[in-house]
Write an enzyme that holds these catalytic residues in place. Structure first.
Site, short mmCIF file in Angstrom:
data_model
loop_
_atom_site.label_atom_id
_atom_site.label_comp_id
_atom_site.label_asym_id
_atom_site.label_seq_id
_atom_site.Cartn_x
_atom_site.Cartn_y
_atom_site.Cartn_z
N LYS A 144 0.84 -1.21 0.00
CA LYS A 144 0.00 0.00 0.00
C LYS A 144 0.88 1.26 0.00
O LYS A 144 0.64 2.21 -0.75
CB LYS A 144 -0.89 -0.03 1.24
CG LYS A 144 -2.04 0.95 1.18
CD LYS A 144 -2.79 0.98 2.48
CE LYS A 144 -4.05 0.15 2.46
NZ LYS A 144 -4.80 0.23 3.72
N PHE A 176 -16.02 12.36 11.91
CA PHE A 176 -17.45 12.28 11.56
C PHE A 176 -17.63 12.29 10.05
O PHE A 176 -18.68 12.68 9.56
CB PHE A 176 -18.21 13.45 12.20
CG PHE A 176 -18.08 13.52 13.70
CD1 PHE A 176 -18.73 12.59 14.50
CD2 PHE A 176 -17.30 14.48 14.30
CE1 PHE A 176 -18.62 12.63 15.89
CE2 PHE A 176 -17.16 14.54 15.69
CZ PHE A 176 -17.82 13.61 16.48
N PHE A 201 -31.35 11.65 6.91
CA PHE A 201 -31.34 10.26 7.40
C PHE A 201 -32.74 9.68 7.63
O PHE A 201 -32.98 8.98 8.60
CB PHE A 201 -30.48 10.15 8.67
CG PHE A 201 -29.07 9.80 8.32
CD1 PHE A 201 -28.25 10.74 7.71
CD2 PHE A 201 -28.58 8.53 8.54
CE1 PHE A 201 -26.97 10.42 7.33
CE2 PHE A 201 -27.29 8.20 8.17
CZ PHE A 201 -26.48 9.15 7.56
N GLY A 261 -35.15 1.90 3.34
CA GLY A 261 -34.46 1.04 2.38
C GLY A 261 -34.26 -0.35 2.94
O GLY A 261 -35.04 -0.81 3.79
N CYS A 264 -18.79 1.35 9.49
CA CYS A 264 -18.94 2.08 10.75
C CYS A 264 -20.22 1.76 11.51
O CYS A 264 -20.17 1.34 12.67
CB CYS A 264 -18.90 3.58 10.47
SG CYS A 264 -17.42 4.07 9.62
C1 UGA Z 1 -21.22 7.02 8.79
C2 UGA Z 1 -21.65 8.40 9.34
O1 UGA Z 1 -22.58 9.00 8.44
C3 UGA Z 1 -20.43 9.31 9.53
O2 UGA Z 1 -20.86 10.53 10.14
C4 UGA Z 1 -19.40 8.61 10.42
O3 UGA Z 1 -18.25 9.41 10.59
C5 UGA Z 1 -19.01 7.30 9.80
O4 UGA Z 1 -20.18 6.47 9.64
C6 UGA Z 1 -18.02 6.64 10.72
O5 UGA Z 1 -18.38 6.29 11.84
O6 UGA Z 1 -16.85 6.56 10.35
P1 UGA Z 1 -20.72 6.03 6.36
O7 UGA Z 1 -20.74 4.70 7.01
O8 UGA Z 1 -19.60 6.34 5.44
O9 UGA Z 1 -20.70 7.19 7.48
O10 UGA Z 1 -22.05 6.18 5.50
P2 UGA Z 1 -23.50 6.82 5.60
O11 UGA Z 1 -23.68 7.72 4.45
O12 UGA Z 1 -23.80 7.37 6.91
O13 UGA Z 1 -24.41 5.54 5.31
C7 UGA Z 1 -24.38 4.39 6.14
C8 UGA Z 1 -25.46 3.41 5.78
O14 UGA Z 1 -26.74 3.91 6.16
C9 UGA Z 1 -25.58 3.09 4.29
O15 UGA Z 1 -25.73 1.70 4.12
C10 UGA Z 1 -26.80 3.84 3.83
O16 UGA Z 1 -27.43 3.24 2.74
C11 UGA Z 1 -27.65 3.79 5.07
N1 UGA Z 1 -28.64 4.88 5.15
C12 UGA Z 1 -28.26 6.16 5.36
C13 UGA Z 1 -29.99 4.58 5.04
O17 UGA Z 1 -30.40 3.41 4.87
N2 UGA Z 1 -30.92 5.60 5.14
C14 UGA Z 1 -30.54 6.89 5.33
O18 UGA Z 1 -31.44 7.77 5.42
C15 UGA Z 1 -29.18 7.18 5.43
#
Ligand code: UGA
Length: 425
Positions: free
Chosen positions: A35, A147, A244, A248, A255
């Site tokens: 890497k 975050f 949020f 789905g 995370c």
């Molecule tokens: C998440 C958090 O959003 C970040 O703030 C945090 O820093 C990060 O985890 C972490 O702990 O490192 P991430 O896992 O990259 O980020 O992705 P998200 O966009 O939050 O989505 C997570 C999951 O939730 C996805 O599978 C998405 O499809 C689902 N989701 C999200 C839903 O099913 N409905 C929603 O309304 C939003």
């Protein structure tokens, strides 16, 4: 300032690259030689929009190494951004964190050790004691949780809603404030344990919203309401807000599943049964499986049926398949005797999906299929010529696990269409 970042994964790379972009001198260290070699050649090993550009722009301000001494040499702040995966028991595996802490050489000047990895509440206290036991009182310690979300990590880092720093000594928090001086965001100073909890509680709040709206969707299906309209209607209440609330097939990723399990386990280890979080996790597990029931209602037995999975990554904009709902869904479909074909514009499914045929294009996955499932809301899927797709499939059946497509347009194109929590007609 001079910064070392331990760990060249999603979080470490974004952290290192963005600090370099802010004008700091950064060395990113990882144990994975391949890497590091790739990064030195200018190859970015992950798909993260904007990251290539930030790394290219950083030039000499961003270096990569496998050597601890080289990384630490002039560093004023040393970030820990290594993985903390779930163990079999659901606790966070902190072995990579301990390796970094124990590898810290004896340094005479003052440096600050900053935790970016997500760790259980109380970890900072234990690390502080361990540093003190080694006589490393000149090594400060802070918790500075991240975050950022994958797919928008660079923007989230540069324009965060807030920066949280938990410190034992205010001088250490000052150093972190200086590091972020060019970022315009609320800066919350607190104790270390509270900063650790803020990270876990923020993710717990977000997954609670997702499981909540998914359960509302399931009740909508049973009663004839439409969750899309309901989410819009409740989101207009300023106390609730619109983010949020996308129903789905459940949350995945590196995370949310890990952190919700870690908080549940942390509570249990402390003698508290976190009832609400347990329910949130269980609802999410059931949600991933509901698609199978929908397909069975539309197709009958799935034995021998060809099912096309559109999208494999846990969300669009990333190649990450860790804990992706597609993994559970593919496994369940194979167990029902279905033939599963899958396509994703970026994620390499062949690494994770044994027994699944990986198609080179969406159309190749859909050709002759008995049903399609939208697993990830990639724009490429919405942009398909669905009229053409209807002619190519053996049966025009679509289960839209992300409510990506327009039900009326799909039905007009000849599809038997079902979303999540959407009115039947
Ligand atoms: C998440 C958090 O959003 C970040 O703030 C945090 O820093 C990060 O985890 C972490 O702990 O490192 P991430 O896992 O990259 O980020 O992705 P998200 O966009 O939050 O989505 C997570 C999951 O939730 C996805 O599978 C998405 O499809 C689902 N989701 C999200 C839903 O099913 N409905 C929603 O309304 C939003």
């Amino acid at each position: 300032m001079r910064v070392a970042v331990f760990g060249a994964g999603y979080v470490g790379l974004v952290t290192g690259a963005c600090f370099a972009d802010l004008g700091h001198e950064v060395v990113v260290r990882d144990v994975d030689e391949r890497k590091i070699d790739a990064l030195r050649r200018g190859e970015v090993p992950i798909h993260e929009p904007g990251l290539d550009e930030v790394i290219a722009r950083a030039g000499d301000r961003l270096r990569f190494t496998t050597e601890v001494e080289e990384a630490i040499a002039d560093a004023e702040v040393v970030y820990i951004a290594v993985g903390t995966p779930s163990t079999y028991s659901g606790d966070a595996d902190l072995s990579a964190v301990w390796t970094v802490v124990d590898e810290l050489p004896r340094i005479e000047r003052r440096i600050v050790l900053a935790m970016k990895s997500t760790v259980p509440v109380g970890t900072g206290r234990v690390i502080r004691d361990r540093l003190d036991a080694r006589g490393l009182r000149n090594v400060g310690y802070v918790s500075n949780p991240e975050f950022t979300a994958e797919g928008t990590a660079v923007r989230d880092f540069m324009q965060p809603d807030r920066i949280v720093v938990g410190a034992f000594d205010p001088l250490d928090a000052d150093a972190i404030a200086e590091l972020h001086a060019r970022i315009d965001a609320p800066f919350l100073r607190c104790d270390v344990a509270s900063a650790e909890m803020i990270k876990l509680a923020a993710n717990a709040a977000l997954v609670t919203r997702i499981s909540f709206i998914n359960e509302i969707a399931n009740v909508c299906e049973a009663t004839g309401a439409d969750v899309q309209v309901v989410a819009e209607g409740i989101g207009l209440d300023r106390r609730i807000g619109p983010a949020f609330l996308r129903a789905g097939i459940g949350f995945g990723g590196s995370c949310f599943p890990k952190d919700s399990l870690a908080l549940k386990q942390l509570a249990a280890n402390s003698g508290y049964h976190f009832q609400l979080l347990n329910a949130v996790i269980e609802v999410n597990e059931l949600q991933k499986r509901r698609v199978v029931g929908k397909l069975e209602r539309m197709l009958g037995s799935l034995r021998g049926a060809t099912i096309a999975l559109l999208g494999l990554a846990f969300k669009p904009g990333t190649d990450d398949m860790r804990e992706a709902p597609s993994l559970v869904l593919a496994g369940r479909l194979l167990a029902e005797g279905a033939h599963v074909r899958a396509w994703d514009p970026v994620a390499d499914g062949s690494r994770y999906l044994e027994g699944v045929e990986i198609a080179p294009t969406a159309l190749a996955a859909l050709e002759g299929a008995d049903a399609a499932v939208v697993v990830t809301e990639w724009p490429e899927i919405a942009e398909l010529d669905w009229g053409e797709v209807a002619k190519r499939m053996a049966r025009p059946v679509v289960v839209d696990g992300r409510n990506l497509l327009d039900p009326a347009a799909m039905r007009a194109a000849g599809f038997e269409y079902e979303g999540i929590g959407r009115a039947a007609e």
